[in-house]
Design a protein around this motif. Structure first.
Motif, mmCIF file in Angstrom:
data_model
loop_
_atom_site.group_PDB
_atom_site.id
_atom_site.type_symbol
_atom_site.label_atom_id
_atom_site.label_comp_id
_atom_site.label_asym_id
_atom_site.label_seq_id
_atom_site.Cartn_x
_atom_site.Cartn_y
_atom_site.Cartn_z
ATOM 1 N N THR A 125 0.847 -1.190 0.000
ATOM 2 C CA THR A 125 0.000 0.000 0.000
ATOM 3 C C THR A 125 0.886 1.244 0.000
ATOM 4 N N GLU A 126 0.270 2.388 -0.208
ATOM 5 C CA GLU A 126 1.014 3.665 -0.156
ATOM 6 C C GLU A 126 1.716 3.819 1.187
ATOM 7 N N LYS A 127 1.093 3.352 2.261
ATOM 8 C CA LYS A 127 1.680 3.468 3.600
ATOM 9 C C LYS A 127 2.981 2.673 3.732
ATOM 10 N N ASP A 128 3.161 1.662 2.888
ATOM 11 C CA ASP A 128 4.362 0.835 2.930
ATOM 12 C C ASP A 128 5.541 1.452 2.193
ATOM 13 N N LEU A 129 5.290 2.448 1.358
ATOM 14 C CA LEU A 129 6.343 2.952 0.476
ATOM 15 C C LEU A 129 7.553 3.548 1.187
ATOM 16 N N PRO A 130 7.403 4.240 2.321
ATOM 17 C CA PRO A 130 8.632 4.692 3.013
ATOM 18 C C PRO A 130 9.546 3.520 3.395
ATOM 19 N N PHE A 131 8.956 2.414 3.854
ATOM 20 C CA PHE A 131 9.720 1.214 4.184
ATOM 21 C C PHE A 131 10.396 0.659 2.928
ATOM 22 N N VAL A 132 9.645 0.542 1.836
ATOM 23 C CA VAL A 132 10.162 0.001 0.580
ATOM 24 C C VAL A 132 11.343 0.831 0.088
ATOM 25 N N GLU B 171 3.344 -10.172 10.961
ATOM 26 C CA GLU B 171 2.774 -8.836 10.769
ATOM 27 C C GLU B 171 3.814 -7.717 10.677
ATOM 28 N N LYS B 172 5.087 -8.071 10.697
ATOM 29 C CA LYS B 172 6.159 -7.072 10.584
ATOM 30 C C LYS B 172 6.740 -7.138 9.181
ATOM 31 N N PRO B 173 6.790 -6.004 8.457
ATOM 32 C CA PRO B 173 7.372 -6.051 7.121
ATOM 33 C C PRO B 173 8.879 -6.292 7.191
ATOM 34 N N ILE B 174 9.343 -7.236 6.371
ATOM 35 C CA ILE B 174 10.777 -7.550 6.335
ATOM 36 C C ILE B 174 11.349 -7.421 4.928
ATOM 37 N N GLY B 175 10.483 -7.138 3.951
ATOM 38 C CA GLY B 175 10.951 -7.020 2.581
ATOM 39 C C GLY B 175 9.816 -6.756 1.625
ATOM 40 N N TYR B 176 10.146 -6.789 0.339
ATOM 41 C CA TYR B 176 9.118 -6.622 -0.688
ATOM 42 C C TYR B 176 9.520 -7.348 -1.961
ATOM 43 N N VAL B 177 8.518 -7.542 -2.821
ATOM 44 C CA VAL B 177 8.668 -8.260 -4.084
ATOM 45 C C VAL B 177 7.938 -7.484 -5.171
ATOM 46 N N ILE B 178 8.484 -7.497 -6.385
ATOM 47 C CA ILE B 178 7.787 -6.947 -7.546
ATOM 48 C C ILE B 178 7.760 -8.016 -8.633
ATOM 49 N N ILE C 295 15.121 -8.107 0.868
ATOM 50 C CA ILE C 295 14.895 -8.551 2.238
ATOM 51 C C ILE C 295 15.763 -7.693 3.146
ATOM 52 N N ALA C 296 15.155 -7.110 4.177
ATOM 53 C CA ALA C 296 15.886 -6.210 5.068
ATOM 54 C C ALA C 296 16.855 -6.973 5.974
ATOM 55 N N GLU C 297 16.462 -8.157 6.432
ATOM 56 C CA GLU C 297 17.285 -8.922 7.374
ATOM 57 C C GLU C 297 17.848 -10.153 6.678
ATOM 58 N N GLY D 180 20.347 -13.565 6.103
ATOM 59 C CA GLY D 180 20.868 -14.711 6.845
ATOM 60 C C GLY D 180 19.877 -15.423 7.740
ATOM 61 N N LYS D 181 18.574 -15.176 7.567
ATOM 62 C CA LYS D 181 17.569 -15.817 8.414
ATOM 63 C C LYS D 181 16.668 -16.773 7.647
ATOM 64 N N GLY D 182 16.975 -17.010 6.369
ATOM 65 C CA GLY D 182 16.155 -17.908 5.562
ATOM 66 C C GLY D 182 14.930 -17.253 4.960
ATOM 67 N N TYR D 183 14.780 -15.961 5.159
ATOM 68 C CA TYR D 183 13.609 -15.261 4.617
ATOM 69 C C TYR D 183 13.607 -15.258 3.097
ATOM 70 N N GLY D 184 14.769 -15.108 2.484
ATOM 71 C CA GLY D 184 14.854 -15.074 1.032
ATOM 72 C C GLY D 184 14.344 -16.357 0.402
#
Length: 160
Positions: A9-16, A55-62, A80-82, A84-88
Motif C-alpha cells: 500500500t502507499e503506507k508501505d512505500l517509506p519502508f520500501v 505482521e512485521k514487514p521484512i521485505g518486498y517483491v515486484i 529482504i531487510a534482514e 541470513g535468516k532464511g527469509y529469502g
C-alpha cells in the motif's frame, strides 16, 4: 517462522524506499524513486507485495508481466531487510506459488547480477536454470556489470 505476502500500500512505500536504498549500497539492487513504486501500485500488469513475518514487514517483491500473452512473469525484484535468516528462500517459494498457482504463469524469469553469487545459488537451489548472460549490459558509475538470466517453468515447479 512463517512468512506471508500481502499487497503493498502507499503506507508501505517509506519502508520500501528505505530498504531498497540500503540494498542499493551493495550494488545488488538499483534504487528507484517513490514515484516509480507508486506507478507500480497503479499498474494492473504489476504485483507489488510486502513480505511479512508475524505482521512485521521484512521485505518486498515486484512481479511484472501479469498480462503477458505468452504467460511469462518477470520476478523483477526481491529485497529482504534482514539477511541470513532464511527469509529469502521462503519468499522465493511463495513467489513461485503465486506465479504458477495464482497468476497461471508458464515461465517465471529473473535477472541477477553475475557477481551476486549468494542470490544465484539460492535461485539455482530453488529450481531456476541459467539461460544466458548479457555481458556488461549495465553501467554503474565507471563499472560495467553483467546480468545472468534465469527461469523456472511450470512443469519444473510442479515436479519439485
Amino acid at each position: 517462522m512463517s512468512l506471508r505476502l500481502r499487497p503493498t500500500t502507499e503506507k508501505d512505500l517509506p519502508f520500501v524506499v528505505r530498504i531498497e536504498s540500503e540494498a542499493a549500497a551493495t550494488r545488488f539492487v538499483s534504487s528507484q524513486t517513490r514515484g516509480e513504486h507508486e506507478d507500480y501500485l497503479a499498474d494492473s500488469n504489476v504485483r507489488h507485495l510486502i513480505i511479512e513475518n508475524e505482521e512485521k514487514p521484512i521485505g518486498y517483491v515486484i512481479l511484472l508481466g501479469l498480462n503477458d500473452a505468452n504467460e511469462n512473469v518477470e520476478f523483477r525484484r526481491v529485497v529482504i531487510a534482514e539477511k541470513g535468516k532464511g527469509y529469502g528462500r521462503q519468499a522465493v517459494r511463495l513467489i513461485k506459488k503465486i506465479a504458477f498457482a495464482e497468476l497461471n504463469a508458464h515461465r517465471l524469469w529473473l535477472d541477477v547480477k553475475d557477481f551476486n553469487t549468494r542470490a544465484r545459488r539460492l535461485y539455482e537451489t530453488e529450481g531456476f536454470v541459467a539461460e544466458g548472460v548479457w555481458r556488461e549490459c549495465e553501467k554503474n558509475g565507471d563499472a560495467r556489470e553483467s546480468l545472468v538470466f534465469m527461469s523456472i517453468l511450470r512443469s519444473e515447479f510442479e515436479n519439485e
